[in-house]
Design a protein around this motif. Sequence first.
Motif, PDB file in Angstrom:
ATOM      1  N   GLN A  26       0.830  -1.195   0.000  1.00  0.00           N
ATOM      2  CA  GLN A  26       0.000   0.000   0.000  1.00  0.00           C
ATOM      3  C   GLN A  26       0.872   1.256   0.000  1.00  0.00           C
ATOM      4  O   GLN A  26       1.869   1.337   0.727  1.00  0.00           O
ATOM      5  CB  GLN A  26      -0.913   0.016   1.225  1.00  0.00           C
ATOM      6  CG  GLN A  26      -1.855   1.208   1.286  1.00  0.00           C
ATOM      7  CD  GLN A  26      -2.851   1.207   0.137  1.00  0.00           C
ATOM      8  OE1 GLN A  26      -3.451   0.190  -0.170  1.00  0.00           O
ATOM      9  NE2 GLN A  26      -2.986   2.356  -0.517  1.00  0.00           N
ATOM     10  N   TYR A  27       0.493   2.220  -0.831  1.00  0.00           N
ATOM     11  CA  TYR A  27       1.224   3.475  -0.921  1.00  0.00           C
ATOM     12  C   TYR A  27       0.281   4.603  -0.533  1.00  0.00           C
ATOM     13  O   TYR A  27      -0.822   4.718  -1.075  1.00  0.00           O
ATOM     14  CB  TYR A  27       1.743   3.678  -2.347  1.00  0.00           C
ATOM     15  CG  TYR A  27       2.467   4.983  -2.575  1.00  0.00           C
ATOM     16  CD1 TYR A  27       3.727   5.196  -2.032  1.00  0.00           C
ATOM     17  CD2 TYR A  27       1.891   6.006  -3.325  1.00  0.00           C
ATOM     18  CE1 TYR A  27       4.407   6.382  -2.240  1.00  0.00           C
ATOM     19  CE2 TYR A  27       2.560   7.198  -3.543  1.00  0.00           C
ATOM     20  CZ  TYR A  27       3.818   7.380  -2.995  1.00  0.00           C
ATOM     21  OH  TYR A  27       4.483   8.565  -3.192  1.00  0.00           O
ATOM     22  N   ASP A  28       0.700   5.417   0.416  1.00  0.00           N
ATOM     23  CA  ASP A  28      -0.135   6.512   0.907  1.00  0.00           C
ATOM     24  C   ASP A  28      -0.125   7.649  -0.109  1.00  0.00           C
ATOM     25  O   ASP A  28       0.810   8.451  -0.159  1.00  0.00           O
ATOM     26  CB  ASP A  28       0.389   6.997   2.263  1.00  0.00           C
ATOM     27  CG  ASP A  28      -0.539   8.043   2.890  1.00  0.00           C
ATOM     28  OD1 ASP A  28      -1.698   8.144   2.434  1.00  0.00           O
ATOM     29  OD2 ASP A  28      -0.101   8.743   3.820  1.00  0.00           O
ATOM     30  N   TRP A  29      -1.169   7.703  -0.912  1.00  0.00           N
ATOM     31  CA  TRP A  29      -1.233   8.653  -2.026  1.00  0.00           C
ATOM     32  C   TRP A  29      -2.332   9.688  -1.760  1.00  0.00           C
ATOM     33  O   TRP A  29      -3.520   9.367  -1.828  1.00  0.00           O
ATOM     34  CB  TRP A  29      -1.491   7.901  -3.330  1.00  0.00           C
ATOM     35  CG  TRP A  29      -2.002   8.699  -4.483  1.00  0.00           C
ATOM     36  CD1 TRP A  29      -3.136   8.451  -5.208  1.00  0.00           C
ATOM     37  CD2 TRP A  29      -1.406   9.850  -5.081  1.00  0.00           C
ATOM     38  NE1 TRP A  29      -3.288   9.369  -6.208  1.00  0.00           N
ATOM     39  CE2 TRP A  29      -2.233  10.253  -6.154  1.00  0.00           C
ATOM     40  CE3 TRP A  29      -0.252  10.599  -4.804  1.00  0.00           C
ATOM     41  CZ2 TRP A  29      -1.945  11.350  -6.950  1.00  0.00           C
ATOM     42  CZ3 TRP A  29       0.039  11.699  -5.595  1.00  0.00           C
ATOM     43  CH2 TRP A  29      -0.796  12.058  -6.653  1.00  0.00           C
ATOM     44  N   PRO A  30      -1.966  10.941  -1.463  1.00  0.00           N
ATOM     45  CA  PRO A  30      -2.967  11.987  -1.194  1.00  0.00           C
ATOM     46  C   PRO A  30      -3.546  12.543  -2.492  1.00  0.00           C
ATOM     47  O   PRO A  30      -3.232  13.661  -2.911  1.00  0.00           O
ATOM     48  CB  PRO A  30      -2.162  13.035  -0.428  1.00  0.00           C
ATOM     49  CG  PRO A  30      -0.770  12.902  -0.971  1.00  0.00           C
ATOM     50  CD  PRO A  30      -0.588  11.429  -1.285  1.00  0.00           C
ATOM     51  N   ALA A  31      -4.409  11.769  -3.130  1.00  0.00           N
ATOM     52  CA  ALA A  31      -4.925  12.133  -4.444  1.00  0.00           C
ATOM     53  C   ALA A  31      -5.644  13.478  -4.434  1.00  0.00           C
ATOM     54  O   ALA A  31      -5.626  14.208  -5.441  1.00  0.00           O
ATOM     55  CB  ALA A  31      -5.869  11.038  -4.946  1.00  0.00           C
ATOM     56  N   GLU A  32      -6.255  13.829  -3.299  1.00  0.00           N
ATOM     57  CA  GLU A  32      -7.016  15.080  -3.230  1.00  0.00           C
ATOM     58  C   GLU A  32      -6.111  16.303  -3.383  1.00  0.00           C
ATOM     59  O   GLU A  32      -6.585  17.389  -3.738  1.00  0.00           O
ATOM     60  CB  GLU A  32      -7.783  15.151  -1.910  1.00  0.00           C
ATOM     61  CG  GLU A  32      -6.936  15.283  -0.659  1.00  0.00           C
ATOM     62  CD  GLU A  32      -6.314  13.973  -0.185  1.00  0.00           C
ATOM     63  OE1 GLU A  32      -5.551  13.998   0.800  1.00  0.00           O
ATOM     64  OE2 GLU A  32      -6.606  12.925  -0.814  1.00  0.00           O
ATOM     65  N   GLN A  33      -4.824  16.140  -3.157  1.00  0.00           N
ATOM     66  CA  GLN A  33      -3.897  17.257  -3.303  1.00  0.00           C
ATOM     67  C   GLN A  33      -3.492  17.483  -4.759  1.00  0.00           C
ATOM     68  O   GLN A  33      -2.837  18.484  -5.069  1.00  0.00           O
ATOM     69  CB  GLN A  33      -2.656  17.012  -2.443  1.00  0.00           C
ATOM     70  CG  GLN A  33      -2.936  16.955  -0.958  1.00  0.00           C
ATOM     71  CD  GLN A  33      -1.678  16.723  -0.142  1.00  0.00           C
ATOM     72  OE1 GLN A  33      -0.556  16.963  -0.605  1.00  0.00           O
ATOM     73  NE2 GLN A  33      -1.841  16.226   1.092  1.00  0.00           N
ATOM     74  N   TYR A  34      -3.862  16.560  -5.625  1.00  0.00           N
ATOM     75  CA  TYR A  34      -3.507  16.655  -7.038  1.00  0.00           C
ATOM     76  C   TYR A  34      -4.753  16.444  -7.896  1.00  0.00           C
ATOM     77  O   TYR A  34      -4.861  15.445  -8.626  1.00  0.00           O
ATOM     78  CB  TYR A  34      -2.430  15.623  -7.389  1.00  0.00           C
ATOM     79  CG  TYR A  34      -1.158  15.802  -6.611  1.00  0.00           C
ATOM     80  CD1 TYR A  34      -0.129  16.622  -7.081  1.00  0.00           C
ATOM     81  CD2 TYR A  34      -0.975  15.156  -5.385  1.00  0.00           C
ATOM     82  CE1 TYR A  34       1.043  16.785  -6.356  1.00  0.00           C
ATOM     83  CE2 TYR A  34       0.199  15.317  -4.653  1.00  0.00           C
ATOM     84  CZ  TYR A  34       1.197  16.136  -5.144  1.00  0.00           C
ATOM     85  OH  TYR A  34       2.355  16.295  -4.428  1.00  0.00           O
ATOM     86  N   PRO A  35      -5.710  17.360  -7.836  1.00  0.00           N
ATOM     87  CA  PRO A  35      -6.966  17.157  -8.557  1.00  0.00           C
ATOM     88  C   PRO A  35      -6.803  17.105 -10.069  1.00  0.00           C
ATOM     89  O   PRO A  35      -7.652  16.543 -10.770  1.00  0.00           O
ATOM     90  CB  PRO A  35      -7.798  18.376  -8.132  1.00  0.00           C
ATOM     91  CG  PRO A  35      -6.792  19.404  -7.712  1.00  0.00           C
ATOM     92  CD  PRO A  35      -5.667  18.630  -7.099  1.00  0.00           C
ATOM     93  N   HIS A  54      -4.538  15.422 -11.553  1.00  0.00           N
ATOM     94  CA  HIS A  54      -3.959  14.126 -11.906  1.00  0.00           C
ATOM     95  C   HIS A  54      -4.892  13.011 -11.430  1.00  0.00           C
ATOM     96  O   HIS A  54      -5.070  12.819 -10.227  1.00  0.00           O
ATOM     97  CB  HIS A  54      -2.587  13.960 -11.262  1.00  0.00           C
ATOM     98  CG  HIS A  54      -1.516  14.775 -11.901  1.00  0.00           C
ATOM     99  ND1 HIS A  54      -1.351  16.128 -11.626  1.00  0.00           N
ATOM    100  CD2 HIS A  54      -0.557  14.462 -12.814  1.00  0.00           C
ATOM    101  CE1 HIS A  54      -0.331  16.587 -12.327  1.00  0.00           C
ATOM    102  NE2 HIS A  54       0.170  15.602 -13.060  1.00  0.00           N
ATOM    103  N   ASN A  55      -5.444  12.278 -12.370  1.00  0.00           N
ATOM    104  CA  ASN A  55      -6.340  11.164 -12.056  1.00  0.00           C
ATOM    105  C   ASN A  55      -5.507   9.889 -11.951  1.00  0.00           C
ATOM    106  O   ASN A  55      -5.333   9.154 -12.925  1.00  0.00           O
ATOM    107  CB  ASN A  55      -7.408  11.038 -13.137  1.00  0.00           C
ATOM    108  CG  ASN A  55      -8.418   9.947 -12.825  1.00  0.00           C
ATOM    109  OD1 ASN A  55      -8.531   9.494 -11.682  1.00  0.00           O
ATOM    110  ND2 ASN A  55      -9.153   9.511 -13.835  1.00  0.00           N
ATOM    111  N   ILE A  56      -4.967   9.647 -10.750  1.00  0.00           N
ATOM    112  CA  ILE A  56      -4.029   8.543 -10.538  1.00  0.00           C
ATOM    113  C   ILE A  56      -4.521   7.670  -9.388  1.00  0.00           C
ATOM    114  O   ILE A  56      -4.825   8.176  -8.308  1.00  0.00           O
ATOM    115  CB  ILE A  56      -2.614   9.058 -10.216  1.00  0.00           C
ATOM    116  CG1 ILE A  56      -2.129  10.009 -11.320  1.00  0.00           C
ATOM    117  CG2 ILE A  56      -1.643   7.887 -10.057  1.00  0.00           C
ATOM    118  CD1 ILE A  56      -0.788  10.658 -11.018  1.00  0.00           C
ATOM    119  N   GLY A  57      -4.599   6.380  -9.624  1.00  0.00           N
ATOM    120  CA  GLY A  57      -4.973   5.434  -8.586  1.00  0.00           C
ATOM    121  C   GLY A  57      -3.774   4.662  -8.082  1.00  0.00           C
ATOM    122  O   GLY A  57      -2.803   4.448  -8.817  1.00  0.00           O
ATOM    123  N   SER A  58      -3.809   4.251  -6.817  1.00  0.00           N
ATOM    124  CA  SER A  58      -2.746   3.442  -6.213  1.00  0.00           C
ATOM    125  C   SER A  58      -3.322   2.080  -5.860  1.00  0.00           C
ATOM    126  O   SER A  58      -4.201   1.966  -5.000  1.00  0.00           O
ATOM    127  CB  SER A  58      -2.191   4.144  -4.967  1.00  0.00           C
ATOM    128  OG  SER A  58      -1.179   3.375  -4.361  1.00  0.00           O
TER     129      SER A  58
END
Length: 215
Positions: free
Chosen positions: A62-71, A73-77
């Motif tokens: 698991q990788y802690d990816w703060p997706a909300e900080q990069y709106p 970039h549509n990137i999934g972990s």
Amino acid sequence: MSAINQLRLRIFRIWRGKRHERFLQELAPRVGESMIDVGGYPTYWTAYPMPVKRIDCVNLHQYDWPAEQYPEHNIGSLIGDGCALTMPDQCYDIAFSNSVIEHVGDLAAQKKFALEMRRVGRRLWVQTPAYECPLEPHFLAPFIHWLSPAWRKRLARNFTLWGWMERPTKTDVEELVDFTQLLTKGQMREMFPDCEIITERLLWVFPKSHVAIRR
């Protein structure tokens, strides 16, 4: 980030940017497409404009990816094994991997990784450091990768820049040696028979890395 990884980033930054431009030129990703990045992390892609509609980064842990900080970039972990992906055949427009296949295990595991990359992606980009290069990029030492695993384990801690900076334990050394197997251009051709294998060069002479490309 460790000191040795920061040093690697500084040393190889110029090639990283050129390689990304080459990727865009060769595979021509489009805004409506999907891409899987096996073994990569979202932070790589946040340094550049989003090349496709969505990117799924797949790693063993698991990788802690703060997706909300990069709106933008549509990137999934995702959690997954690059040698046994669970995705359907040809489900991504592009299968991408940078400097990962050399870390998946022995030659049999590397062949499984190659098969999975070719299976899930319609187009393909798989890069790996070249065995033929005299400088080994993980240990940051010349010629050590041309020695047997036993000799690499003896020398890694006290005769490489990695060893001097990290002061690794015996277990650290054994893990890096056992899970770092560089590939030759011939091996890349064998593992990716439907791809073109291009070679990046160091100082215009020495092979630095090989890239399997299926357009």
